[in-house]
Design a protein around this motif. Structure first.
Motif, PDB file in Angstrom:
ATOM      1  N   ASN A 111      29.716   6.588 -94.155  1.00 45.01           N
ATOM      2  CA  ASN A 111      28.490   7.274 -94.568  1.00 45.01           C
ATOM      3  C   ASN A 111      27.276   6.365 -94.687  1.00 45.01           C
ATOM      4  O   ASN A 111      26.145   6.843 -94.787  1.00 45.01           O
ATOM      5  N   ILE A 112      27.448   5.046 -94.718  1.00 47.40           N
ATOM      6  CA  ILE A 112      26.296   4.171 -94.911  1.00 47.40           C
ATOM      7  C   ILE A 112      25.558   3.962 -93.584  1.00 47.40           C
ATOM      8  O   ILE A 112      26.154   4.049 -92.506  1.00 47.40           O
ATOM      9  N   ASP A 113      24.246   3.704 -93.685  1.00 53.23           N
ATOM     10  CA  ASP A 113      23.460   3.494 -92.470  1.00 53.23           C
ATOM     11  C   ASP A 113      22.713   2.160 -92.478  1.00 53.23           C
ATOM     12  O   ASP A 113      21.843   1.914 -91.649  1.00 53.23           O
ATOM     13  N   GLY A 114      23.062   1.280 -93.436  1.00 48.92           N
ATOM     14  CA  GLY A 114      22.430  -0.035 -93.472  1.00 48.92           C
ATOM     15  C   GLY A 114      23.278  -1.031 -94.248  1.00 48.92           C
ATOM     16  O   GLY A 114      23.905  -0.667 -95.241  1.00 48.92           O
ATOM     17  N   ILE A 115      23.311  -2.276 -93.773  1.00 46.95           N
ATOM     18  CA  ILE A 115      24.016  -3.350 -94.483  1.00 46.95           C
ATOM     19  C   ILE A 115      23.106  -4.573 -94.560  1.00 46.95           C
ATOM     20  O   ILE A 115      22.614  -5.064 -93.533  1.00 46.95           O
ATOM     21  N   VAL A 116      22.874  -5.034 -95.779  1.00 46.05           N
ATOM     22  CA  VAL A 116      22.147  -6.284 -96.012  1.00 46.05           C
ATOM     23  C   VAL A 116      23.186  -7.372 -96.252  1.00 46.05           C
ATOM     24  O   VAL A 116      23.979  -7.278 -97.192  1.00 46.05           O
ATOM     25  N   CYS A 117      23.184  -8.397 -95.421  1.00 41.23           N
ATOM     26  CA  CYS A 117      24.182  -9.470 -95.515  1.00 41.23           C
ATOM     27  C   CYS A 117      23.566 -10.718 -96.146  1.00 41.23           C
ATOM     28  O   CYS A 117      22.428 -11.073 -95.839  1.00 41.23           O
ATOM     29  N   SER A 118      24.347 -11.406 -96.976  1.00 39.80           N
ATOM     30  CA  SER A 118      23.849 -12.587 -97.673  1.00 39.80           C
ATOM     31  C   SER A 118      23.680 -13.798 -96.773  1.00 39.80           C
ATOM     32  O   SER A 118      23.053 -14.768 -97.167  1.00 39.80           O
ATOM     33  N   ASN A 119      24.280 -13.774 -95.592  1.00 44.59           N
ATOM     34  CA  ASN A 119      24.009 -14.843 -94.626  1.00 44.59           C
ATOM     35  C   ASN A 119      24.301 -14.345 -93.220  1.00 44.59           C
ATOM     36  O   ASN A 119      24.872 -13.264 -93.019  1.00 44.59           O
ATOM     37  N   ASP A 120      23.892 -15.120 -92.230  1.00 42.22           N
ATOM     38  CA  ASP A 120      24.057 -14.715 -90.833  1.00 42.22           C
ATOM     39  C   ASP A 120      25.521 -14.686 -90.416  1.00 42.22           C
ATOM     40  O   ASP A 120      25.943 -13.817 -89.648  1.00 42.22           O
ATOM     41  N   ALA A 121      26.300 -15.663 -90.897  1.00 43.42           N
ATOM     42  CA  ALA A 121      27.695 -15.752 -90.472  1.00 43.42           C
ATOM     43  C   ALA A 121      28.434 -14.444 -90.759  1.00 43.42           C
ATOM     44  O   ALA A 121      29.144 -13.910 -89.899  1.00 43.42           O
ATOM     45  N   MET A 122      28.267 -13.905 -91.963  1.00 37.78           N
ATOM     46  CA  MET A 122      28.928 -12.645 -92.292  1.00 37.78           C
ATOM     47  C   MET A 122      28.349 -11.493 -91.477  1.00 37.78           C
ATOM     48  O   MET A 122      29.056 -10.557 -91.114  1.00 37.78           O
ATOM     49  N   ALA A 123      27.061 -11.568 -91.178  1.00 32.25           N
ATOM     50  CA  ALA A 123      26.439 -10.522 -90.361  1.00 32.25           C
ATOM     51  C   ALA A 123      27.047 -10.482 -88.961  1.00 32.25           C
ATOM     52  O   ALA A 123      27.239  -9.405 -88.386  1.00 32.25           O
ATOM     53  N   TYR A 124      27.371 -11.659 -88.405  1.00 30.31           N
ATOM     54  CA  TYR A 124      28.033 -11.683 -87.095  1.00 30.31           C
ATOM     55  C   TYR A 124      29.393 -10.986 -87.179  1.00 30.31           C
ATOM     56  O   TYR A 124      29.809 -10.284 -86.246  1.00 30.31           O
ATOM     57  N   GLY A 125      30.090 -11.173 -88.298  1.00 22.32           N
ATOM     58  CA  GLY A 125      31.357 -10.486 -88.505  1.00 22.32           C
ATOM     59  C   GLY A 125      31.172  -8.976 -88.581  1.00 22.32           C
ATOM     60  O   GLY A 125      31.989  -8.205 -88.056  1.00 22.32           O
ATOM     61  N   VAL A 126      30.086  -8.542 -89.230  1.00 16.88           N
ATOM     62  CA  VAL A 126      29.789  -7.116 -89.333  1.00 16.88           C
ATOM     63  C   VAL A 126      29.517  -6.526 -87.944  1.00 16.88           C
ATOM     64  O   VAL A 126      29.996  -5.432 -87.613  1.00 16.88           O
ATOM     65  N   ILE A 127      28.760  -7.244 -87.132  1.00 19.45           N
ATOM     66  CA  ILE A 127      28.460  -6.772 -85.779  1.00 19.45           C
ATOM     67  C   ILE A 127      29.749  -6.547 -84.983  1.00 19.45           C
ATOM     68  O   ILE A 127      29.919  -5.545 -84.295  1.00 19.45           O
ATOM     69  N   ARG A 128      30.690  -7.495 -85.108  1.00 19.36           N
ATOM     70  CA  ARG A 128      31.955  -7.365 -84.392  1.00 19.36           C
ATOM     71  C   ARG A 128      32.784  -6.198 -84.936  1.00 19.36           C
ATOM     72  O   ARG A 128      33.406  -5.443 -84.175  1.00 19.36           O
ATOM     73  N   ALA A 129      32.793  -6.047 -86.265  1.00 21.82           N
ATOM     74  CA  ALA A 129      33.552  -4.954 -86.888  1.00 21.82           C
ATOM     75  C   ALA A 129      33.016  -3.602 -86.417  1.00 21.82           C
ATOM     76  O   ALA A 129      33.787  -2.672 -86.115  1.00 21.82           O
ATOM     77  N   CYS A 130      31.698  -3.474 -86.364  1.00 17.95           N
ATOM     78  CA  CYS A 130      31.098  -2.215 -85.911  1.00 17.95           C
ATOM     79  C   CYS A 130      31.472  -1.930 -84.461  1.00 17.95           C
ATOM     80  O   CYS A 130      31.772  -0.783 -84.097  1.00 17.95           O
ATOM     81  N   ALA A 131      31.479  -2.964 -83.632  1.00 19.43           N
ATOM     82  CA  ALA A 131      31.850  -2.784 -82.225  1.00 19.43           C
ATOM     83  C   ALA A 131      33.291  -2.287 -82.115  1.00 19.43           C
ATOM     84  O   ALA A 131      33.595  -1.378 -81.332  1.00 19.43           O
ATOM     85  N   ASP A 132      34.187  -2.874 -82.913  1.00 20.22           N
ATOM     86  CA  ASP A 132      35.597  -2.481 -82.863  1.00 20.22           C
ATOM     87  C   ASP A 132      35.824  -1.064 -83.401  1.00 20.22           C
ATOM     88  O   ASP A 132      36.792  -0.394 -83.014  1.00 20.22           O
ATOM     89  N   LEU A 133      34.948  -0.619 -84.294  1.00 20.21           N
ATOM     90  CA  LEU A 133      35.083   0.720 -84.880  1.00 20.21           C
ATOM     91  C   LEU A 133      34.298   1.775 -84.104  1.00 20.21           C
ATOM     92  O   LEU A 133      34.309   2.955 -84.474  1.00 20.21           O
ATOM     93  N   GLY A 134      33.605   1.361 -83.066  1.00 22.32           N
ATOM     94  CA  GLY A 134      32.807   2.302 -82.288  1.00 22.32           C
ATOM     95  C   GLY A 134      31.530   2.731 -82.988  1.00 22.32           C
ATOM     96  O   GLY A 134      30.984   3.809 -82.718  1.00 22.32           O
ATOM     97  N   ILE A 135      31.047   1.914 -83.904  1.00 23.35           N
ATOM     98  CA  ILE A 135      29.796   2.191 -84.621  1.00 23.35           C
ATOM     99  C   ILE A 135      28.660   1.458 -83.903  1.00 23.35           C
ATOM    100  O   ILE A 135      28.716   0.241 -83.731  1.00 23.35           O
ATOM    101  N   ASN A 136      27.648   2.177 -83.494  1.00 25.70           N
ATOM    102  CA  ASN A 136      26.558   1.590 -82.724  1.00 25.70           C
ATOM    103  C   ASN A 136      25.476   0.999 -83.633  1.00 25.70           C
ATOM    104  O   ASN A 136      25.039   1.639 -84.582  1.00 25.70           O
ATOM    105  N   ILE A 137      25.078  -0.226 -83.293  1.00 26.16           N
ATOM    106  CA  ILE A 137      23.970  -0.894 -83.987  1.00 26.16           C
ATOM    107  C   ILE A 137      22.807  -0.987 -82.994  1.00 26.16           C
ATOM    108  O   ILE A 137      22.987  -1.480 -81.882  1.00 26.16           O
TER     109      ILE A 137
END
Length: 334
Positions: free
Chosen positions: A236-262
């Motif tokens: 249900n969420i439509d935004g994620i604020v990450c405390s650093n870039d490294a974790m944000a890269y992980g989020v990008i990959r997770a979204c790709a694997d889940l079929g969530i478009n960024i």
């Protein structure tokens, strides 16, 4: 030939204490001074001519204590400071503490043993007493970012509350996010806590809802695992604020694997402006907290205090927003 470590071992003190006694710097108990002097005489210990010159602060060595090299931010920080130091004829003595207090103590001792001219400290595990010990040894210090405590020495701090506010405000205002998660670093990490405060301020001021605070470890793996586990069950969420870039890269990959478009389904913003953000797919919007010119400021401050005997200064850095593809509105995507 006897060494300073031999003297310290027999006296039951640190090499830093031996160095202070030999060079007449700092204070020690009279009995300690007498004991060290007696051992020095018995061992016929004589500091080398190189060590003597270095103890007079003629060293071109600057210690740089960082928490780790796994986070790309710190490896880029090392490079920035090293470039600035080399321009002035200094060499960097790199101390990677791996966020471990025992390693911090080892490197603090090593700084005295190597007669460094100054020390740049970025660590949660350095205490004010540690800085006092270095300064008593004739080693000028400057703390940066993570060492955000009040002390009498030079310091450079980033306004992470403002940085977190900038990131979140952009996600809401420009990205159009309404239901937002915050991906934090470890719970005891002060800079991450500050970014969270800025996030809460922005959410409170604007038409948005704070959904959840998640915790990672400032690395890609934890960013991936934490966000994947949450998004798989809470789409249900439509935004994620990450405390650093490294974790944000992980989020990008997770979204790709889940079929969530960024950014069509969810907007993501990082923090640090590490170089990989220019090349991630999609390119990462982020907050820049450390500009290359700050490397020169740090080295100049050490020189100012050490060579000119000037009063230490405090510097506060204002982070800047870097807008890329992960926060664009859907209508902006071609």
């Amino acid at each position: 030939m006897a060494t300073i470590k031999d003297v310290a071992k027999l006296a039951g003190v640190s090499t830093a204490t031996v160095s202070r006694v030999i060079n007449g710097k700092g204070e020690a108990a009279p009995e300690t001074i007498e004991k060290i002097q007696k051992i020095v005489e018995e061992l016929n210990y004589k500091p080398s001519s190189v060590a003597k010159s270095l103890s007079k602060r003629e060293s071109n060595l600057i210690a740089l204590l960082i928490p780790n090299l796994d986070n790309p931010f710190f490896s880029e920080l090392v490079r920035t400071i090293e470039i600035a130091a080399n321009k002035k004829g200094y060499q960097i003595y790199l101390c990677n503490s791996e966020d471990n207090r025992e390693k911090v103590e080892y490197y603090l001792e090593a700084m005295a043993d190597n007669y460094v001219m100054g020390a740049i400290i970025n660590s949660l595990h350095v205490k004010e007493d540690d800085l006092e010990r270095l300064e008593a040894n004739g080693i000028s210090t400057i703390t940066i970012d993570r060492a955000q405590f009040s002390h009498a020495y030079s310091a450079l701090a980033v306004d992470h509350i403002h940085g977190g506010y900038l990131a979140t405000k952009h996600l809401i205002e420009v990205g159009g996010a309404k239901k937002i998660a915050f991906l934090s670093g470890p719970q005891d990490e002060s800079s991450s806590q500050d970014r969270y405060q800025g996030y809460l301020r922005a959410v409170g001021e604007m038409d948005a809802e704070h959904i959840v605070k998640l915790y990672g470890a400032f690395d890609i793996q934890s960013g991936y695992e934490t966000s994947y586990a949450y998004l798989a069950n809470h789409p249900n969420i439509d935004g994620i604020v990450c405390s650093n870039d490294a974790m944000a890269y992980g989020v990008i990959r997770a979204c790709a694997d889940l079929g969530i478009n960024i950014p069509q389904d969810i907007k993501v913003i990082g923090y640090d402006n590490t170089v990989n953000g220019k090349y991630s797919v999609p390119r990462l919007s982020t907050v820049s907290q450390f500009q290359p010119k700050l490397g020169d400021l740090i080295i100049n401050e050490l020189e100012r205090v050490e060579k000119k005997n000037c009063k230490p200064k405090k510097y506060e850095v204002e982070p800047e927003l870097v807008v890329r593809e992960t926060t664009q509105k859907e209508k902006e995507i071609c």
